[in-house]
Design a protein around this motif. Structure first.
Motif, mmCIF file in Angstrom:
data_model
loop_
_atom_site.group_PDB
_atom_site.id
_atom_site.type_symbol
_atom_site.label_atom_id
_atom_site.label_comp_id
_atom_site.label_asym_id
_atom_site.label_seq_id
_atom_site.Cartn_x
_atom_site.Cartn_y
_atom_site.Cartn_z
ATOM 1 N N SER A 83 0.823 -1.214 0.000
ATOM 2 C CA SER A 83 0.000 0.000 0.000
ATOM 3 C C SER A 83 0.856 1.263 0.000
ATOM 4 O O SER A 83 0.444 2.305 -0.527
ATOM 5 N N VAL A 84 2.056 1.191 0.600
ATOM 6 C CA VAL A 84 2.960 2.341 0.556
ATOM 7 C C VAL A 84 3.357 2.619 -0.892
ATOM 8 O O VAL A 84 3.327 3.762 -1.361
ATOM 9 N N VAL A 85 3.702 1.557 -1.605
ATOM 10 C CA VAL A 85 4.114 1.685 -3.015
ATOM 11 C C VAL A 85 2.955 2.193 -3.866
ATOM 12 O O VAL A 85 3.110 3.125 -4.668
ATOM 13 N N ASP A 86 1.784 1.596 -3.689
ATOM 14 C CA ASP A 86 0.600 2.002 -4.472
ATOM 15 C C ASP A 86 0.273 3.478 -4.239
ATOM 16 O O ASP A 86 -0.002 4.227 -5.187
ATOM 17 N N THR A 87 0.290 3.885 -2.962
ATOM 18 C CA THR A 87 -0.045 5.274 -2.621
ATOM 19 C C THR A 87 0.971 6.235 -3.218
ATOM 20 O O THR A 87 0.608 7.293 -3.755
ATOM 21 N N TYR A 88 2.236 5.873 -3.128
ATOM 22 C CA TYR A 88 3.299 6.721 -3.673
ATOM 23 C C TYR A 88 3.101 6.930 -5.175
ATOM 24 O O TYR A 88 3.200 8.064 -5.670
ATOM 25 N N CYS A 89 2.782 5.862 -5.882
ATOM 26 C CA CYS A 89 2.576 5.966 -7.334
ATOM 27 C C CYS A 89 1.395 6.878 -7.671
ATOM 28 O O CYS A 89 1.467 7.696 -8.591
ATOM 29 N N ILE A 90 0.306 6.744 -6.909
ATOM 30 C CA ILE A 90 -0.879 7.577 -7.154
ATOM 31 C C ILE A 90 -0.562 9.048 -6.886
ATOM 32 O O ILE A 90 -0.892 9.932 -7.679
ATOM 33 N N LEU A 91 0.109 9.318 -5.774
ATOM 34 C CA LEU A 91 0.421 10.707 -5.419
ATOM 35 C C LEU A 91 1.404 11.347 -6.402
ATOM 36 O O LEU A 91 1.316 12.542 -6.688
ATOM 37 N N LYS A 92 2.327 10.546 -6.894
ATOM 38 C CA LYS A 92 3.303 11.067 -7.860
ATOM 39 C C LYS A 92 2.760 11.088 -9.288
ATOM 40 O O LYS A 92 3.331 11.742 -10.169
ATOM 41 N N GLY A 93 1.652 10.362 -9.511
ATOM 42 C CA GLY A 93 1.076 10.289 -10.853
ATOM 43 C C GLY A 93 1.942 9.519 -11.826
ATOM 44 O O GLY A 93 2.046 9.875 -13.011
ATOM 45 N N VAL A 94 2.596 8.438 -11.330
ATOM 46 C CA VAL A 94 3.493 7.651 -12.183
ATOM 47 C C VAL A 94 3.136 6.176 -12.104
ATOM 48 O O VAL A 94 2.486 5.729 -11.156
ATOM 49 N N ASP A 95 3.574 5.432 -13.130
ATOM 50 C CA ASP A 95 3.464 3.979 -13.088
ATOM 51 C C ASP A 95 4.673 3.412 -12.367
ATOM 52 O O ASP A 95 5.762 3.995 -12.395
ATOM 53 N N LEU A 96 4.500 2.249 -11.755
ATOM 54 C CA LEU A 96 5.544 1.654 -10.939
ATOM 55 C C LEU A 96 6.856 1.477 -11.702
ATOM 56 O O LEU A 96 7.939 1.766 -11.189
ATOM 57 N N GLU A 97 6.751 1.023 -12.956
ATOM 58 C CA GLU A 97 7.976 0.706 -13.694
ATOM 59 C C GLU A 97 8.752 1.933 -14.149
ATOM 60 O O GLU A 97 9.893 1.823 -14.605
ATOM 61 N N THR A 98 8.160 3.122 -14.009
ATOM 62 C CA THR A 98 8.873 4.347 -14.404
ATOM 63 C C THR A 98 9.605 5.012 -13.240
ATOM 64 O O THR A 98 10.335 5.984 -13.442
ATOM 65 N N ILE A 99 9.414 4.489 -12.016
ATOM 66 C CA ILE A 99 10.103 5.053 -10.854
ATOM 67 C C ILE A 99 11.585 4.664 -10.922
ATOM 68 O O ILE A 99 11.905 3.478 -11.097
ATOM 69 N N PRO A 100 12.511 5.610 -10.785
ATOM 70 C CA PRO A 100 13.939 5.273 -10.770
ATOM 71 C C PRO A 100 14.247 4.238 -9.689
ATOM 72 O O PRO A 100 13.619 4.228 -8.622
ATOM 73 N N ALA A 101 15.215 3.370 -9.955
ATOM 74 C CA ALA A 101 15.509 2.241 -9.070
ATOM 75 C C ALA A 101 15.826 2.680 -7.639
ATOM 76 O O ALA A 101 15.324 2.090 -6.676
ATOM 77 N N ASP A 102 16.629 3.727 -7.481
ATOM 78 C CA ASP A 102 16.996 4.155 -6.131
ATOM 79 C C ASP A 102 15.797 4.718 -5.373
ATOM 80 O O ASP A 102 15.661 4.550 -4.156
ATOM 81 N N GLU A 103 14.897 5.371 -6.115
ATOM 82 C CA GLU A 103 13.675 5.910 -5.515
ATOM 83 C C GLU A 103 12.749 4.779 -5.083
ATOM 84 O O GLU A 103 12.185 4.785 -3.982
ATOM 85 N N TYR A 104 12.614 3.768 -5.953
ATOM 86 C CA TYR A 104 11.755 2.624 -5.628
ATOM 87 C C TYR A 104 12.263 1.908 -4.383
ATOM 88 O O TYR A 104 11.476 1.489 -3.525
ATOM 89 N N LYS A 105 13.572 1.759 -4.262
ATOM 90 C CA LYS A 105 14.146 1.061 -3.114
ATOM 91 C C LYS A 105 13.746 1.737 -1.803
ATOM 92 O O LYS A 105 13.446 1.066 -0.816
ATOM 93 N N LYS A 106 13.708 3.071 -1.789
ATOM 94 C CA LYS A 106 13.334 3.786 -0.564
ATOM 95 C C LYS A 106 11.842 3.629 -0.261
ATOM 96 O O LYS A 106 11.456 3.447 0.902
ATOM 97 N N VAL A 107 11.033 3.676 -1.298
ATOM 98 C CA VAL A 107 9.585 3.479 -1.091
ATOM 99 C C VAL A 107 9.325 2.068 -0.580
ATOM 100 O O VAL A 107 8.573 1.856 0.391
#
Length: 352
Positions: free
Chosen positions: A58-82
């Motif tokens: 749910s943290v990942v899902d919420t982050y994607c919605i708030l940022k307005g991005v798809d999961l696979e477009t998040i930079p790797a280092d950013e995804y690791k922190k989320v």
């Protein structure tokens, strides 16, 4: 093409081994003996990743919605922190479950023996539960200390942990399996237990963590999501109580035990509100007893009292109220209604 549900979960799961290795390395730096490092590794792997992982995801899902991005477009280092924040909630969940299973003398968890029942573990599980919680703060310090919202993360985890423990306290002193006393039960007490024991860490915490990471930290916005997610979390638990009694093991993936365990559930509280003296006597005699026959008498009584219809009416009422609250959400500072709509969609009419 966006990742499907299974791929999203697998991407999240893949981060766990990295987290375990980081924690192992910290113990190596402390010059812990290998047997202790191996024990901690085993505890982490046994107790943390085996569930549905809904809270962490749910943290990942919420982050994607708030940022307005798809999961696979998040930079790797950013995804690791989320993902790490998501795993911190799963570590918190593991800490709660290991200790809760000992308090409840439970036998199984996630289709395997409870950790304290694993040969050789026993009461060491108490310390292991502390170490699961401790891992949260080790990881937060390592990965977020330089971020402006680091203290917000610490405050949030400490506050929600204490709230959950308050809910657990009231649950334990209300649902004493050795001394069944239905006079202790009220819907108000049930509401407090489920809001504090479940709603804060399962619903509010994942969203608030993602909000802090994207920079939405206004108290007004945190209040807005709390005002929806805490009653939503209560609705989720009421649903769980209902399914425990009226759902089938095949449907919910477990055998319901609330009646035998003398739980202060929504179902028995509804029955107590409308019970005749004869019906109350039946509940006093049979509720909380470790007997299939007593359990069935309670279930039959709940059916005859129309609890299923009361639940249906409750569900439609609360969902209507939640939708109205979501519609009024102020999105001017970056908060998005879709975050809350998504949560409601996962809960409404669920059957397991």
């Amino acid at each position: 093409m966006p990742l499907d549900k299974a791929a999203t979960k697998q991407k999240f799961v893949d981060e766990f081994s990295v987290l375990v290795e980081e924690l192992r390395e910290i113990l190596v730096q402390y010059k812990m003996p290998q047997e202790a490092i191996d024990w901690y590794t085993r505890s982490l792997n046994y107790n943390t990743p085996g569930g549905k992982l809904n809270r962490g995801l749910s943290v990942v899902d919420t982050y994607c919605i708030l940022k307005g991005v798809d999961l696979e477009t998040i930079p790797a280092d950013e995804y690791k922190k989320v993902a790490l924040l998501g795993w911190c909630i799963e570590l918190l969940q593991a800490f709660f479950l290991v200790s809760d299973d000992m308090m409840d003398a439970s036998k199984t968890r996630r289709d395997q023996p409870c950790w304290y029942l694993v040969p050789g573990v026993d009461n060491i599980a108490i310390n292991d539960s502390f170490m699961l919680e401790g891992a949260i703060y080790v990881l937060l310090k390592k990965h977020f200390r330089q971020d402006s919202y680091y203290v917000d993360l610490l405050d949030l985890f400490h506050e929600v942990t204490f709230q959950t423990e308050l809910g657990q306290l009231l649950d334990l002193i209300t649902s004493d399996e050795e001394h069944v006393d239905l006079d202790k039960y009220t819907l108000e007490k049930h509401s407090f237990i489920v809001r504090f024991k479940t709603a804060y860490y399962s619903f509010y915490l994942p969203v608030a963590l993602a909000m802090f990471m994207v920079g939405i930290n206004d108290d007004a916005d945190l209040d807005q999501v709390r005002d929806v997610l805490i009653p939503l979390g209560e609705y989720f638990q009421v649903q769980d109580d209902f399914l425990d009694c009226f759902g089938t093991p095949e449907q919910i993936g477990k055998i319901g035990t609330d009646i035998k365990d003398n739980k202060c559930s929504w179902v028995v509280n509804q029955a107590l509100l409308k019970a005749t003296p004869e019906q109350r006597q039946l509940l006093d005699t049979n509720y909380g007893q470790k007997s299939d026959e007593c359990e069935q008498k309670c279930k039959d009584l709940f059916v005859s009292m129309g609890i299923e219809q009361i639940y249906t009416e409750y569900e439609e009422k609360i969902v209507g109220e939640l939708k109205a609250k979501i519609e009024k959400i102020d999105e001017s500072r970056g908060l998005k209604k879709d975050v809350l709509t998504s949560f409601l969609g996962k809960v409404y009419k669920r059957s397991k």
